[in-house]
Write a protein that holds these residues in place. Sequence first.
Motif, PDB file in Angstrom:
ATOM      1  N   GLY A   6       0.774  -1.123   0.005  1.00 13.18           N
ATOM      2  CA  GLY A   6      -0.012   0.031   0.078  1.00 13.18           C
ATOM      3  C   GLY A   6       0.857   1.389  -0.046  1.00 13.18           C
ATOM      4  N   GLU A   7       1.946   1.241   0.901  1.00 11.33           N
ATOM      5  CA  GLU A   7       3.005   2.616   0.829  1.00 11.33           C
ATOM      6  C   GLU A   7       3.461   2.560  -0.557  1.00 11.33           C
ATOM      7  N   MET A   8       3.841   1.549  -1.079  1.00  9.87           N
ATOM      8  CA  MET A   8       4.539   1.815  -2.273  1.00  9.87           C
ATOM      9  C   MET A   8       3.493   1.872  -3.397  1.00  9.87           C
ATOM     10  N   ARG A   9       2.235   1.612  -3.385  1.00 14.48           N
ATOM     11  CA  ARG A   9       1.391   1.999  -4.246  1.00 14.48           C
ATOM     12  C   ARG A   9       0.958   3.498  -4.148  1.00 14.48           C
ATOM     13  N   ARG A  29     -10.541   0.824  -8.587  1.00 11.36           N
ATOM     14  CA  ARG A  29     -10.716   2.093  -8.332  1.00 11.36           C
ATOM     15  C   ARG A  29     -10.994   2.462  -7.050  1.00 11.36           C
ATOM     16  N   GLN A  30     -11.672   1.521  -6.457  1.00  7.39           N
ATOM     17  CA  GLN A  30     -12.007   1.989  -4.832  1.00  7.39           C
ATOM     18  C   GLN A  30     -10.770   1.916  -3.944  1.00  7.39           C
ATOM     19  N   VAL A  31      -9.825   1.084  -4.273  1.00  7.38           N
ATOM     20  CA  VAL A  31      -8.571   1.173  -3.432  1.00  7.38           C
ATOM     21  C   VAL A  31      -7.823   2.445  -4.104  1.00  7.38           C
ATOM     22  N   ILE A  32      -7.917   2.947  -5.047  1.00  5.04           N
ATOM     23  CA  ILE A  32      -7.209   4.341  -5.369  1.00  5.04           C
ATOM     24  C   ILE A  32      -8.061   5.332  -4.737  1.00  5.04           C
ATOM     25  N   VAL A  33      -9.304   5.489  -4.497  1.00  6.59           N
ATOM     26  CA  VAL A  33      -9.976   6.305  -3.541  1.00  6.59           C
ATOM     27  C   VAL A  33      -9.678   6.295  -2.303  1.00  6.59           C
ATOM     28  N   GLN A  34      -9.606   5.095  -1.661  1.00  7.66           N
ATOM     29  CA  GLN A  34      -8.907   5.051  -0.591  1.00  7.66           C
ATOM     30  C   GLN A  34      -7.602   5.414  -0.235  1.00  7.66           C
ATOM     31  N   ASP A  35      -6.697   5.214  -1.127  1.00  7.96           N
ATOM     32  CA  ASP A  35      -5.248   5.656  -1.382  1.00  7.96           C
ATOM     33  C   ASP A  35      -5.222   6.977  -1.270  1.00  7.96           C
ATOM     34  N   ILE A  36      -6.059   7.800  -2.044  1.00 13.83           N
ATOM     35  CA  ILE A  36      -6.256   9.256  -2.197  1.00 13.83           C
ATOM     36  C   ILE A  36      -6.759   9.661  -0.820  1.00 13.83           C
ATOM     37  N   ALA A  37      -7.647   8.964  -0.131  1.00 17.04           N
ATOM     38  CA  ALA A  37      -7.912   9.478   1.104  1.00 17.04           C
ATOM     39  C   ALA A  37      -6.976   9.717   2.172  1.00 17.04           C
ATOM     40  N   LEU A  38      -6.160   8.581   2.136  1.00 15.77           N
ATOM     41  CA  LEU A  38      -4.883   8.261   3.163  1.00 15.77           C
ATOM     42  C   LEU A  38      -3.850   9.170   2.803  1.00 15.77           C
ATOM     43  N   LEU A  39      -3.588   9.566   1.570  1.00 15.33           N
ATOM     44  CA  LEU A  39      -2.485  10.486   1.186  1.00 15.33           C
ATOM     45  C   LEU A  39      -3.116  11.947   1.638  1.00 15.33           C
ATOM     46  N   ARG A  40      -4.331  12.310   1.405  1.00 17.04           N
ATOM     47  CA  ARG A  40      -4.785  13.640   1.733  1.00 17.04           C
ATOM     48  C   ARG A  40      -4.612  13.688   3.409  1.00 17.04           C
ATOM     49  N   ALA A  41      -4.830  12.548   4.272  1.00 20.53           N
ATOM     50  CA  ALA A  41      -4.738  12.554   5.485  1.00 20.53           C
ATOM     51  C   ALA A  41      -3.249  12.642   5.982  1.00 20.53           C
TER      52      ALA A  41
END
Length: 181
Positions: A11-14, A42-54
């Motif tokens: 996940g961190e690499m992605r 696409r849902q994984v991307i949405v979750q990753d974007i939320a984590l990056l914003r956090a």
Amino acid sequence: MTAGSKRMTDGEMRRMNILEILNDRTTPVSGTELAGELGVSRQVIVQDIALLRADNKEIMSTYKGYILHSPEMDGRECMRVMRVNHNTEDTLDELQTIVDYGGRVLDVSVEHGLYGHITVDLIINNRLDASEFVAQMEQSHDQPLKALTGGCHYHTVAAQEERNLNLIEEALDKKGYLMRD
């Protein structure tokens, strides 16, 4: 691997790859495109974007996809929030009026009685962006944000000079779109 080192998770690499992709692009990248490039949903991307914003990464969501906010976007332009109201059929004319006078439509927002201030990034820089946005709006069969407030909505508009913003306001006022307090 030493005792103090930590292996990076998938996940961190992605998420690092997402930031690299967004950093290399000057235009928005859709969640579907990111998902395809990285081999996830696409849902994984949405979750990753939320984590990056956090994690304080300034990623904006536009109708075209995600774009990384850069410091170059700040401080070089004049900005003004304009209160407007028009029929949905006039959306293209409104947006093209703004870009024709040298403006960029950064977002759309409404003041909702229950939910408060709701803002969505648009990033409409030219006539093509305006046409693509309206085409997507028509294809989606969803109501635009302004439907929540009887048509009244706000745009943050950026331009190189105050003069452009004044011309934009004059043109919108002449067309009956601008609402004065």
